[in-house]
Motif scaffolding. Structure first.
Motif, PDB file in Angstrom:
ATOM      1  N   SER A  92       0.930  -1.265   0.003  1.00  0.00           N
ATOM      2  CA  SER A  92      -0.020   0.052   0.055  1.00  0.00           C
ATOM      3  C   SER A  92       0.719   1.286   0.028  1.00  0.00           C
ATOM      4  O   SER A  92       0.349   2.407   0.106  1.00  0.00           O
ATOM      5  CB  SER A  92      -0.708  -0.048   1.118  1.00  0.00           C
ATOM      6  OG  SER A  92      -0.149   0.115   2.391  1.00  0.00           O
ATOM      7  N   SER A  93       2.106   1.031  -0.132  1.00  0.00           N
ATOM      8  CA  SER A  93       2.821   2.282   0.415  1.00  0.00           C
ATOM      9  C   SER A  93       2.892   3.649  -0.920  1.00  0.00           C
ATOM     10  O   SER A  93       2.990   4.711  -0.428  1.00  0.00           O
ATOM     11  CB  SER A  93       4.693   1.898   0.408  1.00  0.00           C
ATOM     12  OG  SER A  93       4.886   1.278  -0.545  1.00  0.00           O
ATOM     13  N   PRO A  94       2.768   2.923  -2.201  1.00  0.00           N
ATOM     14  CA  PRO A  94       2.606   4.161  -3.246  1.00  0.00           C
ATOM     15  C   PRO A  94       1.465   5.066  -3.028  1.00  0.00           C
ATOM     16  O   PRO A  94       1.525   6.137  -3.098  1.00  0.00           O
ATOM     17  CB  PRO A  94       2.652   3.203  -4.570  1.00  0.00           C
ATOM     18  CG  PRO A  94       2.965   1.877  -4.301  1.00  0.00           C
ATOM     19  CD  PRO A  94       2.916   1.411  -2.616  1.00  0.00           C
ATOM     20  N   GLN A  95       0.390   4.364  -2.606  1.00  0.00           N
ATOM     21  CA  GLN A  95      -0.718   5.323  -2.241  1.00  0.00           C
ATOM     22  C   GLN A  95      -0.616   6.056  -1.215  1.00  0.00           C
ATOM     23  O   GLN A  95      -1.056   7.281  -1.003  1.00  0.00           O
ATOM     24  CB  GLN A  95      -2.017   4.117  -2.161  1.00  0.00           C
ATOM     25  CG  GLN A  95      -2.611   3.352  -3.023  1.00  0.00           C
ATOM     26  CD  GLN A  95      -1.573   2.243  -3.344  1.00  0.00           C
ATOM     27  OE1 GLN A  95      -0.983   1.630  -2.862  1.00  0.00           O
ATOM     28  NE2 GLN A  95      -1.510   2.365  -4.918  1.00  0.00           N
ATOM     29  N   VAL A  96      -0.015   5.767  -0.068  1.00  0.00           N
ATOM     30  CA  VAL A  96       0.309   6.298   1.017  1.00  0.00           C
ATOM     31  C   VAL A  96       1.206   7.558   0.472  1.00  0.00           C
ATOM     32  O   VAL A  96       1.181   8.794   1.132  1.00  0.00           O
ATOM     33  CB  VAL A  96       1.070   5.737   2.221  1.00  0.00           C
ATOM     34  CG1 VAL A  96       1.629   6.468   3.354  1.00  0.00           C
ATOM     35  CG2 VAL A  96       0.217   4.385   2.693  1.00  0.00           C
ATOM     36  N   GLY A  97       2.106   7.337  -0.205  1.00  0.00           N
ATOM     37  CA  GLY A  97       3.080   8.341  -0.452  1.00  0.00           C
ATOM     38  C   GLY A  97       2.472   9.603  -1.469  1.00  0.00           C
ATOM     39  O   GLY A  97       2.598  10.676  -1.235  1.00  0.00           O
ATOM     40  N   GLN A  98       1.366   9.007  -2.160  1.00  0.00           N
ATOM     41  CA  GLN A  98       0.436   9.990  -2.958  1.00  0.00           C
ATOM     42  C   GLN A  98      -0.326  10.872  -1.821  1.00  0.00           C
ATOM     43  O   GLN A  98      -0.654  12.020  -2.144  1.00  0.00           O
ATOM     44  CB  GLN A  98      -0.426   9.229  -3.984  1.00  0.00           C
ATOM     45  CG  GLN A  98       0.341   8.888  -5.076  1.00  0.00           C
ATOM     46  CD  GLN A  98      -0.789   7.985  -6.020  1.00  0.00           C
ATOM     47  OE1 GLN A  98      -1.557   7.727  -5.458  1.00  0.00           O
ATOM     48  NE2 GLN A  98      -0.251   7.423  -7.188  1.00  0.00           N
ATOM     49  N   MET A  99      -0.980  10.017  -0.759  1.00  0.00           N
ATOM     50  CA  MET A  99      -1.586  10.779   0.106  1.00  0.00           C
ATOM     51  C   MET A  99      -0.899  11.721   0.773  1.00  0.00           C
ATOM     52  O   MET A  99      -1.424  13.025   1.237  1.00  0.00           O
ATOM     53  CB  MET A  99      -2.005   9.599   1.268  1.00  0.00           C
ATOM     54  CG  MET A  99      -3.055  10.274   2.343  1.00  0.00           C
ATOM     55  SD  MET A  99      -3.779   9.059   3.334  1.00  0.00           S
ATOM     56  CE  MET A  99      -2.320   8.618   4.314  1.00  0.00           C
ATOM     57  N   TYR A 100       0.452  11.677   1.162  1.00  0.00           N
ATOM     58  CA  TYR A 100       1.240  12.740   1.783  1.00  0.00           C
ATOM     59  C   TYR A 100       1.965  13.725   0.719  1.00  0.00           C
ATOM     60  O   TYR A 100       2.689  14.509   1.385  1.00  0.00           O
ATOM     61  CB  TYR A 100       2.410  11.890   2.583  1.00  0.00           C
ATOM     62  CG  TYR A 100       1.993  11.353   3.953  1.00  0.00           C
ATOM     63  CD1 TYR A 100       2.056  12.297   4.909  1.00  0.00           C
ATOM     64  CD2 TYR A 100       1.716  10.040   3.945  1.00  0.00           C
ATOM     65  CE1 TYR A 100       1.823  11.702   6.223  1.00  0.00           C
ATOM     66  CE2 TYR A 100       1.396   9.519   5.506  1.00  0.00           C
ATOM     67  CZ  TYR A 100       1.308  10.461   6.461  1.00  0.00           C
ATOM     68  OH  TYR A 100       1.056   9.771   7.696  1.00  0.00           O
ATOM     69  N   ASN A 101       1.591  13.412  -0.382  1.00  0.00           N
ATOM     70  CA  ASN A 101       2.085  14.209  -1.699  1.00  0.00           C
ATOM     71  C   ASN A 101       3.605  14.130  -1.471  1.00  0.00           C
ATOM     72  O   ASN A 101       4.437  14.998  -1.862  1.00  0.00           O
ATOM     73  CB  ASN A 101       1.631  15.688  -1.689  1.00  0.00           C
ATOM     74  CG  ASN A 101       1.939  16.450  -2.815  1.00  0.00           C
ATOM     75  OD1 ASN A 101       1.940  16.102  -3.850  1.00  0.00           O
ATOM     76  ND2 ASN A 101       2.235  17.859  -2.666  1.00  0.00           N
ATOM     77  N   ILE A 102       4.096  12.947  -1.582  1.00  0.00           N
ATOM     78  CA  ILE A 102       5.634  12.548  -1.575  1.00  0.00           C
ATOM     79  C   ILE A 102       5.775  11.308  -2.422  1.00  0.00           C
ATOM     80  O   ILE A 102       5.769  10.338  -1.749  1.00  0.00           O
ATOM     81  CB  ILE A 102       6.185  12.236   0.132  1.00  0.00           C
ATOM     82  CG1 ILE A 102       5.908  13.352   0.752  1.00  0.00           C
ATOM     83  CG2 ILE A 102       7.602  11.886  -0.150  1.00  0.00           C
ATOM     84  CD1 ILE A 102       6.409  13.200   2.240  1.00  0.00           C
TER      85      ILE A 102
END
Length: 214
Positions: A92-102
């Motif tokens: 799930s880490s790519p989606q989390v990165g998008q959520m943090y705008n990173i």
């Protein structure tokens, strides 16, 4: 004799650890290098010391601890090792990165899994894998009994503990992990956490306000 070198990387101020033995081999734990200058700093240090990267380990797979997984794996031809219960966090880490705008290059997948009680041979020393869920479902720490230290990820900090308000977190499990897997270690064991300064088991037993509340 293991030398411990750490770098503080990325917007989350995460501690990336290198364990270095007498044979100039090193283990990289939680490479958080996000920016190009951070990756260059890590690469230059390894090159200048003439180190051979032997293994790539994650204590857990929150994004601040895995930004550099693919870079390290491809640069040094080493496979990633995590606990299987954290595969869902890695996925799930790519989606989390998008959520943090990173945004970041997705991590490589593990080539093998770590299990509770595994022994990692490293020169003349040994690291024991201890399963410490709570902050993440597959969180582990790496304990070196011969030198009395633990690479602790985001379980126990100086006067604090890992957060449990993220998906997959479990506060009761975190407290149990600290009591049963860390506070059972000798008081003099030094804890090298994923953020902030190091501490000792004895100091946290006596002074950690979060554990006193339990």
């Amino acid at each position: 004799m293991i030398e411990i070198k750490y770098f503080t990387f990325n917007p989350f101020q995460e501690n990336t650890y290198l364990l270095i033995n007498d044979k100039n081999e090193c283990i990289i734990i939680d490479p958080g290098c996000y920016f190009e200058n951070e990756r260059k700093e890590l690469q230059d240090y390894i090159a200048n010391r003439g180190l051979k990267v032997a293994r790539l380990l994650n204590t857990h797979c929150h994004i601040d601890h895995i930004f550099g997984n693919t870079f390290v794996s491809r640069t040094y031809n080493v496979g990633l090792e995590i606990h299987p219960a954290d595969q869902v966090v890695l996925d799930s880490s790519p989606q989390v990165g998008q959520m943090y705008n990173i945004p970041f290059e997705p991590s490589v997948n593990p080539t093998s899994y770590l299990q509770e009680g595994d022994k990692i041979q490293f020169g003349d020393d040994e690291l024991e894998v201890r399963f410490t869920p709570g902050h993440a479902p597959g969180h582990v720490v790496f304990y070196c009994a011969s030198q009395q230290f633990v690479i602790g990820g985001d379980v126990l900090f100086y006067l604090s503990v890992g957060r449990t308000d993220l998906p997959g977190c479990d506060h009761a499990a975190l407290m149990r992990s600290i009591r049963e897997q860390l506070f059972t270690l000798p008081d003099e064991v030094r804890v090298y956490p994923g953020h902030g300064q190091s501490t000792t088991i004895g100091f946290e037993k006596e002074h950690n306000p979060f554990m006193k509340e339990e």
